[in-house]
Motif scaffolding. Structure first.
Motif, PDB file in Angstrom:
ATOM      1  N   GLN A 119       0.837  -1.201   0.000  1.00  0.00           N
ATOM      2  CA  GLN A 119       0.000   0.000   0.000  1.00  0.00           C
ATOM      3  C   GLN A 119       0.868   1.245   0.000  1.00  0.00           C
ATOM      4  O   GLN A 119       0.443   2.311   0.431  1.00  0.00           O
ATOM      5  N   LEU A 150      -0.404   4.701  -1.266  1.00  0.00           N
ATOM      6  CA  LEU A 150      -1.403   5.519  -0.568  1.00  0.00           C
ATOM      7  C   LEU A 150      -0.777   6.779   0.026  1.00  0.00           C
ATOM      8  O   LEU A 150       0.431   6.839   0.238  1.00  0.00           O
ATOM      9  N   ILE A 151      -1.632   7.746   0.341  1.00  0.00           N
ATOM     10  CA  ILE A 151      -1.177   8.930   1.074  1.00  0.00           C
ATOM     11  C   ILE A 151      -0.566   8.442   2.388  1.00  0.00           C
ATOM     12  O   ILE A 151      -1.170   7.643   3.105  1.00  0.00           O
ATOM     13  N   SER A 197     -16.121   6.527   0.491  1.00  0.00           N
ATOM     14  CA  SER A 197     -15.525   7.853   0.463  1.00  0.00           C
ATOM     15  C   SER A 197     -16.529   8.940   0.084  1.00  0.00           C
ATOM     16  O   SER A 197     -16.467  10.056   0.599  1.00  0.00           O
ATOM     17  N   SER A 213     -10.288   7.719  -4.058  1.00  0.00           N
ATOM     18  CA  SER A 213     -10.461   7.136  -2.733  1.00  0.00           C
ATOM     19  C   SER A 213     -11.595   6.116  -2.726  1.00  0.00           C
ATOM     20  O   SER A 213     -12.630   6.297  -3.364  1.00  0.00           O
ATOM     21  N   HIS A 256     -11.842   1.106   2.811  1.00  0.00           N
ATOM     22  CA  HIS A 256     -10.670   0.421   3.374  1.00  0.00           C
ATOM     23  C   HIS A 256     -10.707  -1.051   2.954  1.00  0.00           C
ATOM     24  O   HIS A 256     -11.791  -1.626   2.804  1.00  0.00           O
ATOM     25  N   GLN A 302      -3.067  11.218  -6.144  1.00  0.00           N
ATOM     26  CA  GLN A 302      -2.969  10.594  -4.831  1.00  0.00           C
ATOM     27  C   GLN A 302      -4.119   9.620  -4.581  1.00  0.00           C
ATOM     28  O   GLN A 302      -5.202   9.761  -5.136  1.00  0.00           O
ATOM     29  N   ASP A 338      -6.222   7.146  -1.539  1.00  0.00           N
ATOM     30  CA  ASP A 338      -6.446   6.912  -0.112  1.00  0.00           C
ATOM     31  C   ASP A 338      -7.667   6.020   0.083  1.00  0.00           C
ATOM     32  O   ASP A 338      -8.436   5.810  -0.854  1.00  0.00           O
ATOM     33  N   TRP A 339      -7.787   5.482   1.269  1.00  0.00           N
ATOM     34  CA  TRP A 339      -9.019   4.771   1.668  1.00  0.00           C
ATOM     35  C   TRP A 339      -9.696   5.630   2.733  1.00  0.00           C
ATOM     36  O   TRP A 339      -9.094   5.958   3.743  1.00  0.00           O
ATOM     37  N   LYS A 379     -11.561  12.714   8.402  1.00  0.00           N
ATOM     38  CA  LYS A 379     -10.416  12.313   7.592  1.00  0.00           C
ATOM     39  C   LYS A 379     -10.591  12.815   6.161  1.00  0.00           C
ATOM     40  O   LYS A 379      -9.633  13.239   5.520  1.00  0.00           O
ATOM     41  N   THR A 432      -7.883  15.090   4.383  1.00  0.00           N
ATOM     42  CA  THR A 432      -7.223  14.611   3.166  1.00  0.00           C
ATOM     43  C   THR A 432      -7.410  15.617   2.038  1.00  0.00           C
ATOM     44  O   THR A 432      -6.453  15.939   1.313  1.00  0.00           O
TER      45      THR A 432
END
Ligand code: SF4
Ligand code: SF4
Lengths: 273, 137
Positions: free
Chosen positions: A266, A269-270, B17, B64, B67, B102, B104-105, B113, B117
């Protein structure tokens, strides 16, 4: 030329006994040192086969376009493409008879790691086996500054005339409708402007990621000398490092992007872990 | 002269997200106005082509999803994860700045969050050199 004799003998046998309807191989081209794909459908046509320097097309590309039972004379790269095509349900194992040998034409691909066929029903020669890929070219490129890398890539992409010869030559590009030609919706701009070209090249690299076997057919087909191998090999390297996967070596493993593991990296990821 | 905000396209999955962004909104968490949100059914729907194309008209991209383990479709984000890892490496390889695209989860419960973010990505994109929109600008 003992290997060529073995090829001819086997091809004649397969055609004479009606085990296959066509044998795919090579014959001499019109230019010295170049060979061209050749389809033998009759026993006496088998005499036209050659197996020498210049036999470097990836013949697996034709299998997806044939409906008859075929035999195919392969070296390392085409044999690896066949494995991927079987895994992706584009051809069946039963539909093809594989005559496998060691590549007779390594002059154009001095760094080839898999010269020997990895799958065969009949072996015409025994090779050395595979060599580990050091990805020297990719590593060298990564050493350049980001600005220099960007400049180089933009320059390569700007040469492209969007003829799609690279796609047509690639055995992994078998989609009947390719995203580059779809109009409703139009997924990618059709111009040869730098932006459209870049998006095409990045997406092409992603489409063959985890499936490309680095045969170089795309590079040889490109009339503009675009360095397609750079992105292909970057993806090969990342797939090998991140997912411990080299495609086209075995029928028993999944393609890298068709599976996942719970603990896949991972880092992207950020705040990457 | 008024400073023009940079544009960031955010591909957010419907189940996590996007709901996280919604929660950030109803909770009145502040975040910069850069984001143009595109709701997708799953992070697995985010074709790399979308990311590359977005950069034709935007200065950055955020992707995003749920998770790992929380995907509405069980494994969409896990399959996407491999693809995204390759995209990230590919963009870096051709010299695109790390902050430009970028990933993200963010879950539906993480409104905070989400706002953080969004702010982080916006400030990073603001601080990058002027984006050439694939050489077209
Ligand atoms: S992308 Fe090029 S090198 Fe890779 S399999 Fe296709 S033709 Fe061969
Ligand atoms: S073969 Fe070369 S010029 Fe033609 S589309 Fe592919 S990269 Fe572009």
């Amino acid at each position: 030329m003992i290997v060529l004799e073995k090829i001819k003998e086997k091809a004649k046998e397969l055609l004479a006994e009606n085990k296959v309807e066509v044998v795919l191989g090579f014959t001499r081209g019109t230019l010295p040192g170049k060979c061209t794909p050749y389809f033998a459908r009759k026993v006496d046509e088998v005499e036209n086969f050659v197996w020498e320097e210049g036999c470097n097309h990836n013949l697996a590309n034709y299998l997806t376009k044939l409906s008859q039972k075929a035999a195919i004379i392969v070296k390392g790269c085409d044999s690896r493409s066949i494995i991927n095509l079987i895994k992706e349900n584009q051809i069946t194992r039963e539909q093809v008879y594989i005559i496998g040998g060691t590549c007779p034409s390594t002059g154009e691909c001095p760094d080839c790691q898999h010269q020997e066929a990895v799958i065969a029903d009949y072996k015409i020669s025994e090779g050395e086996g595979a060599i580990e890929d050091s990805f020297q070219d990719v590593l060298e490129f990564e050493k350049l500054s980001p600005e220099a890398r960007k400049e180089y890539f933009y320059k390569e992409a700007s040469k492209c005339i969007r003829c799609y010869a690279c796609r047509n030559a690639c055995p992994a590009c078998y989609c009947k409708e390719c995203f580059v030609e779809e109009n409703l919706p139009s997924w990618v701009g059709k111009t040869t402007g730098i932006g459209d070209n870049i998006i095409f090249h990045l997406t092409r690299a992603m489409h063959v990621a985890g499936r490309c076997i680095d045969c170089g057919a795309c590079v040889r087909a490109c009339p503009m000398g675009v360095n397609l191998s750079l992105l292909n090999r970057k993806m090969l390297k990342d797939v090998q490092e991140m997912f411990k996967n080299v495609s086209g070596l075995s029928l028993d493993t999944e393609l890298a992007l068709n599976e996942y593991k719970q603990d896949d990296s991972q880092k992207f990821l950020i705040g990457g872990e | 002269m008024k400073k023009v905000d940079k544009k960031i396209v955010a591909f957010l999955c419907n189940w996590c997200s996007y709901a996280g962004a919604d929660l950030a909104g109803v909770s009145r968490f502040q975040y910069p106005p850069h984001l143009r949100i595109i709701r997708v059914p799953c992070s697995g729907r985010v074709d790399p082509l979308f990311i590359f194309t977005a950069l034709k008209s935007a200065d950055g991209v955020l992707v995003s999803g749920c998770h790992p383990g929380d995907c509405h479709y069980t494994s969409g984000n896990l399959v996407a994860r491999r693809k995204f890892a390759l995209v990230k490496g590919l963009l870096e390889f051709i010299g695109i700045e790390d902050g430009r695209v970028q990933f993200d989860w963010i879950s539906a419960a993480e409104g905070n969050k989400f706002a953080q973010t969004a702010a982080k990505v916006a400030s990073e994109v603001d601080n990058l050199p002027q984006w050439d929109r694939w050489g077209e600008k």
